[in-house]
Design a protein around this motif. Structure first.
Motif, mmCIF file in Angstrom:
data_model
loop_
_atom_site.group_PDB
_atom_site.id
_atom_site.type_symbol
_atom_site.label_atom_id
_atom_site.label_comp_id
_atom_site.label_asym_id
_atom_site.label_seq_id
_atom_site.Cartn_x
_atom_site.Cartn_y
_atom_site.Cartn_z
ATOM 1 N N ARG A 186 -1.668 33.338 18.063
ATOM 2 C CA ARG A 186 -1.574 32.125 18.870
ATOM 3 C C ARG A 186 -1.597 30.877 17.983
ATOM 4 O O ARG A 186 -0.912 29.878 18.265
ATOM 5 C CB ARG A 186 -2.718 32.073 19.886
ATOM 6 N N SER A 187 -2.358 30.931 16.896
ATOM 7 C CA SER A 187 -2.439 29.777 15.993
ATOM 8 C C SER A 187 -1.096 29.492 15.344
ATOM 9 O O SER A 187 -0.718 28.322 15.146
ATOM 10 C CB SER A 187 -3.497 30.030 14.910
ATOM 11 N N ILE A 188 -0.343 30.548 15.030
ATOM 12 C CA ILE A 188 0.988 30.350 14.444
ATOM 13 C C ILE A 188 1.902 29.618 15.430
ATOM 14 O O ILE A 188 2.629 28.676 15.068
ATOM 15 C CB ILE A 188 1.606 31.702 14.031
ATOM 16 N N GLU A 189 1.855 30.050 16.678
ATOM 17 C CA GLU A 189 2.698 29.415 17.697
ATOM 18 C C GLU A 189 2.333 27.939 17.840
ATOM 19 O O GLU A 189 3.221 27.064 17.934
ATOM 20 C CB GLU A 189 2.524 30.150 19.024
ATOM 21 N N GLN A 190 1.034 27.648 17.853
ATOM 22 C CA GLN A 190 0.603 26.251 17.997
ATOM 23 C C GLN A 190 0.948 25.433 16.755
ATOM 24 O O GLN A 190 1.395 24.270 16.864
ATOM 25 C CB GLN A 190 -0.900 26.221 18.264
ATOM 26 N N ALA A 191 0.750 26.029 15.553
ATOM 27 C CA ALA A 191 1.038 25.306 14.310
ATOM 28 C C ALA A 191 2.536 25.061 14.164
ATOM 29 O O ALA A 191 2.964 24.007 13.661
ATOM 30 C CB ALA A 191 0.514 26.084 13.113
ATOM 31 N N LEU A 221 6.880 18.876 16.128
ATOM 32 C CA LEU A 221 6.653 17.552 16.708
ATOM 33 C C LEU A 221 6.426 16.496 15.629
ATOM 34 O O LEU A 221 6.955 15.380 15.704
ATOM 35 C CB LEU A 221 5.458 17.609 17.666
ATOM 36 N N GLN A 222 5.623 16.855 14.615
ATOM 37 C CA GLN A 222 5.327 15.880 13.560
ATOM 38 C C GLN A 222 6.585 15.510 12.773
ATOM 39 O O GLN A 222 6.755 14.355 12.362
ATOM 40 C CB GLN A 222 4.264 16.453 12.604
ATOM 41 N N ARG A 223 7.474 16.490 12.596
ATOM 42 C CA ARG A 223 8.716 16.184 11.874
ATOM 43 C C ARG A 223 9.594 15.244 12.694
ATOM 44 O O ARG A 223 10.187 14.289 12.150
ATOM 45 C CB ARG A 223 9.458 17.484 11.565
ATOM 46 N N GLU A 224 9.660 15.483 13.980
ATOM 47 C CA GLU A 224 10.438 14.600 14.848
ATOM 48 C C GLU A 224 9.830 13.208 14.880
ATOM 49 O O GLU A 224 10.540 12.198 14.860
ATOM 50 C CB GLU A 224 10.526 15.192 16.249
ATOM 51 N N LEU A 251 0.753 22.018 6.165
ATOM 52 C CA LEU A 251 -0.359 22.774 5.601
ATOM 53 C C LEU A 251 -1.025 23.648 6.660
ATOM 54 O O LEU A 251 -1.369 24.810 6.404
ATOM 55 C CB LEU A 251 -1.372 21.809 4.983
ATOM 56 N N LEU A 252 -1.193 23.079 7.860
ATOM 57 C CA LEU A 252 -1.789 23.864 8.945
ATOM 58 C C LEU A 252 -0.910 25.058 9.317
ATOM 59 O O LEU A 252 -1.407 26.146 9.619
ATOM 60 C CB LEU A 252 -2.005 22.967 10.168
ATOM 61 N N TYR A 253 0.400 24.854 9.275
ATOM 62 C CA TYR A 253 1.333 25.948 9.561
ATOM 63 C C TYR A 253 1.199 27.045 8.509
ATOM 64 O O TYR A 253 1.135 28.249 8.827
ATOM 65 C CB TYR A 253 2.759 25.411 9.584
ATOM 66 N N GLN A 254 1.119 26.653 7.239
ATOM 67 C CA GLN A 254 0.975 27.643 6.175
ATOM 68 C C GLN A 254 -0.342 28.408 6.309
ATOM 69 O O GLN A 254 -0.390 29.633 6.154
ATOM 70 C CB GLN A 254 1.046 26.952 4.807
ATOM 71 N N GLN A 255 -1.409 27.692 6.600
ATOM 72 C CA GLN A 255 -2.710 28.338 6.762
ATOM 73 C C GLN A 255 -2.700 29.315 7.944
ATOM 74 O O GLN A 255 -3.272 30.409 7.867
ATOM 75 C CB GLN A 255 -3.797 27.282 6.960
#
Length: 446
Positions: A386-391, A397-400, A417-421
């Motif tokens: 679930r964390s991967i889906e949220q990250a 969104l942040q890129r947009e 970084l959060l996505y990688q983690q």
């Protein structure tokens, strides 16, 4: 320049990895069970135990011995003097005096010295069959059989340990490979961001500080790739040595989404009986009981019967004869020390019985702890997914938002970084779940 270095490193890594061998988990386990030194040692222990059992079985049969002796002494071992005068009766003396002259008669009654067995040859062939040995032969064979069964249980324990270690190495490599894929994906993402920011800085719509943050992040990713590559290399070497692989640089593969379903919880009381650890404890109790019986047998009489064939020429002519015999050996003074030995064996037998009861409870606690680990790792895997889906959504969104000018570069890099983690946590949770599942299966004797 740094961008060109990163791209060149990626191309080289891709070309290098394409030439590497790839192994599945089953191939790794098969190789480990076949070539690991612990497995070879355990198999040799079984062969040694089999030979010991066969050796004990020979005690049921007669023991046959052959003996030969030749000697030459400096003088006869049997020497005596014969006095004919002492052997003649008065009537025989009177008769001889009439038949022989006095000189001849005097010579006949003089003492004669006789010497025998100055040299000779002795040979014998004996067969002795034990009839009663206090149960030592029977119990010795049973004890040898228990020893063979113990060595087979030790082999099973070695198999479990080798499988566990090999699978841990496998998932370590798998985890590092997945982290490398994540780093490469992030590297590609940062390359795209770098391109966009560079264009924006040149157009004067973005700060140069944003470009520097991206470059610093790219340097960090390059450092992580180097560490991961070295880590993969070391663990491959360890696994290669452990499993007897010819390749020292390889990939591992597994079904990407093949998460083994959570198994049904076993009946731990029933499963206890099938675990090699419990069976090994039971064999220790059985062996202690047999050793106690053998200690009793050492203080009982030993009865044997036998037959022999003998030859000698001690009296200057060849003589052969056969014979049958029976022997009985009764330990008398040995009972003093033997009684203490029997008591000691009884104490050891009681000690192993108590250890069996105590360790059985510990084994059941181990099963429950392993099951808790399976449940916990399964939940951690679900949370990580679930964390991967949220990250992923947060990064999008942040890129947009950054492109729209409503967020800072630091926010975008933090989302990356959060996505990688999140990806790394999911990879570690996936490997941990499989390790915990294997540990539970071994704990319940599967």
């Amino acid at each position: 320049m740094k961008k060109l270095i990163v791209i060149a490193a990626l191309v080289c890594a891709t070309a290098y990895s394409s030439a590497q061998a790839t192994y599945t988990l089953q191939q790794i386990l098969d190789s480990a069970l076949q070539h690991n030194i612990a497995m070879r040692t355990a198999r040799l222990d079984i062969e040694a135990a089999q030979q010991q059992r066969k050796e004990a079985f020979t005690k049921y049969f007669p023991s046959v011995t052959g003996t030969g002796l030749w000697f030459n002494a400096d003088k006869g071992m049997a020497k005596t003097t014969v006095n004919p005068a002492e052997m003649l009766s008065p009537e025989l003396g009177a008769t001889l005096s009439q038949m022989f002259p006095p000189e001849a008669l005097a010579a006949m009654v003089n003492p004669v010295s006789i010497s025998m067995m100055k040299n000779g040859t002795i040979g014998s062939l004996m067969a002795v069959q034990p009839v009663f040995a206090g149960g030592r032969i029977v119990n010795g064979n049973r004890l040898a059989k228990v020893g063979e069964e113990v060595s087979r249980l030790q082999l099973q324990l070695s198999e479990n340990e080798v499988e566990k270690t090999a699978e841990q190495y496998f998932w370590q490599i798998a985890t590092l490979q997945e982290k490398m894929k994540t780093v490469e994906a992030v590297e590609k993402l940062l390359a795209d961001v770098h391109k966009d920011v560079d264009v924006a800085v040149r157009a004067g719509v973005a700060l140069r500080n944003d470009l520097l943050q991206v470059l610093l992040r790219q340097n960090d990713i390059a450092s992580q790739k180097l560490k991961l590559r070295n880590g993969i290399s070391i663990v491959c070497l360890l696994l290669s040595q452990y499993c007897g692989l010819r390749d020292t640089s390889f990939h591992v593969s597994w079904p990407a989404e093949a998460v083994a379903p959570l198994p049904a919880k076993a009946d731990h009381q029933q499963a206890l009986l099938s675990t090699p650890e419990y069976q090994l404890l039971g064999k220790q109790v059985e062996a202690a009981g047999l050793q106690k019986k053998m200690a009793v047998g050492e203080n009982l009489p030993t009865v044997s019967v036998g037959a022999g064939y003998n030859y000698h020429n001690l009296l200057d002519n060849d003589r052969t004869f056969g014979m049958l015999f029976a022997t009985i050996s009764i330990p008398i003074s040995d009972w003093w020390g033997g009684s203490h030995n029997i008591k000691r064996k009884k104490i050891e037998y009681q000690k192993y019985q108590e250890q069996l009861a105590d360790h059985s409870e510990l084994l059941k606690i181990r099963m429950q702890n392993a099951w808790n680990g399976v449940e916990e790792s399964s939940l951690q895997l679900q949370i990580a997914q679930r964390s991967i889906e949220q990250a992923t959504e947060n990064l999008r969104l942040q890129r947009e938002h950054y492109k729209a000018g409503t967020s800072k570069m630091s926010d975008l890099l933090e989302a990356q970084l959060l996505y990688q983690q999140a990806c790394d946590q999911r990879t570690e949770a996936f490997a941990d779940y499989h390790n915990k599942l294997l540990e539970y299966n071994h704990a319940v004797g599967k």
